[in-house]
Design an enzyme around this catalytic site. Structure first.
Site, PDB file in Angstrom:
ATOM      1  CD  GLU A  56     -95.501  -8.407   4.395  1.00  0.00           C
ATOM      2  OE1 GLU A  56     -95.357  -8.294   3.163  1.00  0.00           O
ATOM      3  OE2 GLU A  56     -94.627  -8.896   5.135  1.00  0.00           O
ATOM      4  NE  ARG A  60     -90.235  -8.019   9.799  1.00  0.00           N
ATOM      5  CZ  ARG A  60     -89.728  -7.578   8.663  1.00  0.00           C
ATOM      6  NH1 ARG A  60     -89.039  -6.456   8.639  1.00  0.00           N
ATOM      7  NH2 ARG A  60     -89.916  -8.236   7.553  1.00  0.00           N
ATOM      8  CE  LYS A 144     -91.064 -10.942   1.997  1.00  0.00           C
ATOM      9  NZ  LYS A 144     -91.600 -10.028   3.018  1.00  0.00           N
TER      10      LYS A 144
HETATM   11  C1  3PG Z   1     -89.897  -7.411   4.173  1.00  0.00           C
HETATM   12  O1  3PG Z   1     -90.102  -8.146   5.127  1.00  0.00           O
HETATM   13  O2  3PG Z   1     -90.518  -7.519   3.131  1.00  0.00           O
HETATM   14  C2  3PG Z   1     -88.801  -6.431   4.249  1.00  0.00           C
HETATM   15  O3  3PG Z   1     -88.358  -6.210   5.535  1.00  0.00           O
HETATM   16  C3  3PG Z   1     -89.026  -5.180   3.504  1.00  0.00           C
HETATM   17  O4  3PG Z   1     -87.782  -4.785   3.109  1.00  0.00           O
HETATM   18  P1  3PG Z   1     -87.376  -3.243   3.063  1.00  0.00           P
HETATM   19  O5  3PG Z   1     -87.372  -2.775   4.499  1.00  0.00           O
HETATM   20  O6  3PG Z   1     -85.995  -3.243   2.465  1.00  0.00           O
HETATM   21  O7  3PG Z   1     -88.377  -2.543   2.230  1.00  0.00           O
END
Ligand code: 3PG
Length: 224
Positions: A56, A60, A144
């Protein structure tokens, strides 16, 4: 009533089967923010060669779309999800760069509606039963769960299985090597995601070999 009927007619567009085949390939999905365009391909290749074939890439950073294009060209066998999609306009950008699916951190009616018409399947982000119920009405069956740990974690997912046992989730947010197993043990969890596969220090040092090893360790430990 009229609105509900027109939504129901479009249910197959939400592509449950397609999402299942993507998620089956990957019990763990790296969630990646590409800061420097030149990192995109070597980073994705390290993860892919380590055994993680579903990635993924989040919208950002400024170079995210270009990064997705390059990764898609360099690694045609990888399944690429475009993450942090907040609007239908970004959803359309994901269609244009040739991604395989879209991931959203949360949902809006606009995204749910757009996703039903798009050729690209969406994994909509939910954190509550109400968001889940709204998605369900539109025909979504795969979600999700974000932010997983902050929204009740394993306990919340067990609770979701009561009223909506058919829904399946990819939890992300606060998941790492130490708690991934707890999530993957749940019947309604298909896979987990997270940024822990791409530690900032290793990416900044361009230590692709260390990232490949980390991916391999995770793939060996969690994959079927
Ligand atoms: C996402 O968008 O899925 C999260 O930012 C992932 O979360 P994490 O940085 O706590 O793994």
């Amino acid at each position: 009533m009229t609105v509900q009927m027109s939504i129901d007619k479009q249910l197959p567009s939400t592509r449950t089967t397609e999402l299942d085949s993507i998620c089956l390939k990957a019990e763990v999905i790296p969630v990646i923010a590409i800061q420097r365009i030149e990192d995109a391909v070597p980073l994705a290749r390290a993860l892919f060669e380590g055994g993680l074939s579903v990635l993924e890439i989040t919208l950002r950073t400024d170079c995210a779309l270009e990064a997705i294009k390059r990764i898609n060209e360099a690694l045609p066998q990888a399944s690429i999800g475009v993450g942090t999609v907040l609007t239908p306009a970004q959803y359309r950008q994901a269609e244009e760069v040739g991604a395989d699916f879209v991931v959203t951190p949360g949902t809006t009616e606009a995204l749910y509606r757009y996703g039903v018409t798009s050729p690209l399947p969406m994994l909509p982000g939910v954190a509550t039963v109400s968001e889940l119920m709204t998605g369900w009405q539109y025909g979504y069956r795969r979600f999700k769960f974000f932010p997983a740990e902050a929204s009740g974690g394993v306990k919340a997912l067990k609770s979701f299985a009561g009223p909506i046992p058919e829904a399946r989730f990819c939890p992300t947010g606060g998941i790492g090597i130490n708690n991934a197993e707890d999530y993957l043990a749940l019947n309604n969890v298909m896979c987990v995601g997270g940024s822990w596969l791409t530690p900032k220090s290793l990416v900044e040092a361009e230590d692709w070999e260390a990232i490949r090893r980390l991916a391999r360790e995770v793939a060996d430990r969690f994959h079927h």
